[in-house]
Write a protein that holds these residues in place. Sequence first.
Motif, PDB file in Angstrom:
ATOM      1  N   PHE A  42       0.880  -1.172   0.000  1.00 19.19           N
ATOM      2  CA  PHE A  42       0.000   0.000   0.000  1.00 19.19           C
ATOM      3  C   PHE A  42       0.915   1.219   0.000  1.00 19.19           C
ATOM      4  O   PHE A  42       1.903   1.262   0.755  1.00 19.19           O
ATOM      5  N   HIS A 104      -6.144  11.345  -2.755  1.00 18.16           N
ATOM      6  CA  HIS A 104      -6.580  11.158  -1.367  1.00 18.16           C
ATOM      7  C   HIS A 104      -7.625  12.210  -1.021  1.00 18.16           C
ATOM      8  O   HIS A 104      -8.106  12.922  -1.905  1.00 18.16           O
ATOM      9  N   TRP A 202      -9.549   0.698  -5.295  1.00 16.09           N
ATOM     10  CA  TRP A 202      -9.713   0.597  -3.838  1.00 16.09           C
ATOM     11  C   TRP A 202     -10.341   1.908  -3.395  1.00 16.09           C
ATOM     12  O   TRP A 202      -9.643   2.937  -3.327  1.00 16.09           O
TER      13      TRP A 202
END
Length: 432
Positions: A42, A104, A202
């Motif tokens: 990750f 993000h 994801w």
Amino acid sequence: MKRLTLAALLVAATAAVAEDYKPTPENLKTREWFQEARFGLFIHWGVYALRGDGEWVMQQQRITIPEYERDFPPAFNPVKYDPAAWVAMAKAAGMKYVTITSKHHDGFAMYDSKVSDYDVVERTPYGKDVLKMLAEECRKQGLKLFFYHSQLDWHHPDYFPRGRTGLFAGRAEKGEWTRYIDYMDTQLRELLTGYGELGGIWFDGWWDKPEADWRLEKTYKLIHDIQPQALIGSNHHRKPLPGEDFQMFEKDLPGSNTAGFNDKSEIGSLPLEMCETINNSWGYNKSDGSYKSTKQIVQLLVRAAGYDANLLLNVGPKPDGSIQPEFVARLKEVGDWLGKNGESVYGTRSGPFPPRHWGVSTRKGNKVYVHVLDWKDAVLPLPRPTKAIKSARFLADGKPVAFTLDKDALLLRLDPKGLDPIDTVVVLETAP
Ligand code: JFZ
């Protein structure tokens, strides 16, 4: 009559759609690959790394959009970024895929987005598409690539009405939600068309506005239409929603809730993945020295496998593009361990003995791997397996393990002094 709450109606509605989603053969193939892979890297990397205070710095330091735009992207110049080295590091750690943040919660795209100029190519002195470079390296070195994409956005004006976070960004109290969802779909289309074949997407951030209409059905269909093999997962901490292909658990083994995130997450029937940090931060945090030991990481990977789940282990690279030596060293050691013990992890499913404090079991074909993680006595009692045992050997040196079968127990005889402090793997060969 009992009144149906809105939530109950939503659950009923999503359950109805769930039966409609039929994963394609390509998708099922990736799911199978995913379960065999068991270990991924990750990567949380964005302009927030500059402050060395994690990926939530905009929220936690109450930085407004104009300040963030002024102070972060123009200072981001990762001249030490070496995607070949990143991927080689993951490979040497025994990882089979990489999941990196394409956007993000700060809303900043780490690739060359056309629908917005709030991205790494247009706003930073570095000016290069870091995701494209990474995609190219993953392809070359044979790792699959996933994009972490935040549905929550602290920057976009149309992320309105607001959710639980992003309230200090200084945005006008207006906006058009569907325009935001359209924008997100366009960015996803860019990611699905410009970076080769992906392992999947994801998602994260749904939890910021659980009651909103996220138009998931349309978004998930868009992804599956463009790349049918791509797996969709979402960090919403609930039972998987229709159209999702794997289920994830944040900072917890499936079924546990030590981090407090997973009080509502039931385990479904999809492939499972848990994600965890090496220290306690996702994005680069210069004052977080709480590194897990290699032993802890290996044991976590093994425990995850015993729960039938992958481990997605995080690094938060520095703003200069380098990965801190504490992470690199641990990953190398985990890779060394896997080099010797990988057959008891890769391609396995959870084994016949339920996970317990002493350890876990995995299985592959007619082999059962008993992972003794924390046991100090000469006899390890296990439930008696249904299949006959043909042999029992230590994986490390192939030496036989003495055992006796009781009417309801299998007793493994171990030498307490000879136990491996990380993991003593006993291989049971069973009748087919
Ligand atoms: C999320 C992100 O917020 C975090 O930055 C990181 O990317 C991690 C992998 O995923 O973590 C969460 C998810 C949900 C909540 C909080 C943090 N929540 O429900 O409050």
